[in-house]
Enzyme design. Structure first.
Site, PDB file in Angstrom:
ATOM      1  N   SER A  57       0.809  -1.225   0.000  1.00 13.32           N
ATOM      2  CA  SER A  57       0.000   0.000   0.000  1.00 13.32           C
ATOM      3  C   SER A  57       0.836   1.266   0.000  1.00 13.32           C
ATOM      4  O   SER A  57       0.386   2.312  -0.480  1.00 13.32           O
ATOM      5  CB  SER A  57      -0.943   0.016   1.208  1.00 13.32           C
ATOM      6  OG  SER A  57      -0.212  -0.088   2.418  1.00 13.32           O
TER       7      SER A  57
ATOM      8  N   ASP B 175       0.114   6.473  11.385  1.00 12.43           N
ATOM      9  CA  ASP B 175      -0.154   5.160  11.983  1.00 12.43           C
ATOM     10  C   ASP B 175       1.113   4.325  12.103  1.00 12.43           C
ATOM     11  O   ASP B 175       1.061   3.139  12.426  1.00 12.43           O
ATOM     12  CB  ASP B 175      -1.209   4.393  11.181  1.00 12.43           C
ATOM     13  CG  ASP B 175      -0.727   3.986   9.784  1.00 12.43           C
ATOM     14  OD1 ASP B 175       0.380   4.408   9.374  1.00 12.43           O
ATOM     15  OD2 ASP B 175      -1.445   3.229   9.105  1.00 12.43           O
TER      16      ASP B 175
ATOM     17  N   HIS C  35       1.951   3.981   7.181  1.00 11.41           N
ATOM     18  CA  HIS C  35       1.560   4.654   5.936  1.00 11.41           C
ATOM     19  C   HIS C  35       1.991   6.114   5.967  1.00 11.41           C
ATOM     20  O   HIS C  35       1.547   6.882   6.826  1.00 11.41           O
ATOM     21  CB  HIS C  35       0.042   4.554   5.735  1.00 11.41           C
ATOM     22  CG  HIS C  35      -0.438   3.146   5.565  1.00 11.41           C
ATOM     23  ND1 HIS C  35      -0.963   2.430   6.618  1.00 11.41           N
ATOM     24  CD2 HIS C  35      -0.432   2.334   4.487  1.00 11.41           C
ATOM     25  CE1 HIS C  35      -1.284   1.215   6.177  1.00 11.41           C
ATOM     26  NE2 HIS C  35      -0.964   1.128   4.895  1.00 11.41           N
TER      27      HIS C  35
END
Length: 212
Positions: free
Chosen positions: A15, A180, A183
């Site tokens: 991601s 977090d 990310h």
């Protein structure tokens, strides 16, 4: 290093690389470091984003033939590893470091053999958002060492994104770079992009004539 219109720069990972790209559009780069790198290149090289959120190294290997070798890139950049660590703590899914390293090695070997691509390997990183993430380093640290060993064995250019983010955190604070812990924010992605550009010998704007 200078890139030309004949170069295809392919970025692949999870991601952190994906960053919301439109998977129906091969030209979509997402909103993160891959787009920032593309916008910083002065050459008309083709940039391709094959990040896929949630991927571990095994997922990457399963799609390597299609998403990497099938596109015949001249430069391949890989960023993988944090999900192999994360899934251990949130789902109990283990990714033993020897198996992780063997999978990573197979991907780089195939890339060198099948398309003779220049390899860039970005290290996984973590900026702990709380005490519970601090313990992740017991898994991530040996995994990062495995990434470095494999990259060195294949003559890859190493991009120490972990160190770059740690240095930036001393100035901006960890939360400003990765709220977090995993990310990156826009600022965090800028740090990643600048680390890659520096490793490639390319500054923001005109490409440097330096060759690594």
């Amino acid at each position: 290093m200078q890139f030309t219109q004949d170069d295809r720069l392919l970025f692949i990972g999870d991601s952190v690389t994906d960053t919301g790209r439109d998977r129906a559009d091969p030209a979509s780069l997402g909103d993160g470091y891959v787009r920032m790198i593309a916008e910083s290149l002065s050459s008309p090289a083709t940039v391709v984003n094959k990040g896929l959120n949630g991927n571990r190294v095994y997922d990457l290997e399963a799609r390597w033939a299609t998403d990497v070798l099938g596109l015949a890139p001249s430069v391949v950049t890989v960023l993988i590893g944090i999900n192999d660590t994360w899934r251990r703590y949130d789902r109990g899914l283990l990714s033993p470091v020897p198996e992780f390293e063997a999978s990573f090695d197979r991907m780089l070997t195939l890339t060198t053999e099948k398309c003779a691509a220049r390899l860039f390997v970005m290290t996984p990183f973590l900026l702990p958002a709380g005490p519970e993430q601090e313990r992740w380093f017991e898994d991530l640290a040996p995994r990062t060492e495995a990434v470095l060993r494999t990259a060195t064995a294949h003559g890859a250019t190493v991009v120490r994104t972990d160190l770059a983010l740690l240095r930036a955190a001393e100035v901006h604070g960890a939360a400003a770079l990765a709220p977090d812990g995993v990310h990156p924010s826009a600022l965090g992605h800028r740090v990643l992009a600048d680390a890659w550009l520096a490793a490639a010998g390319v500054g923001r704007g005109p490409a440097s004539s330096e060759r690594l």
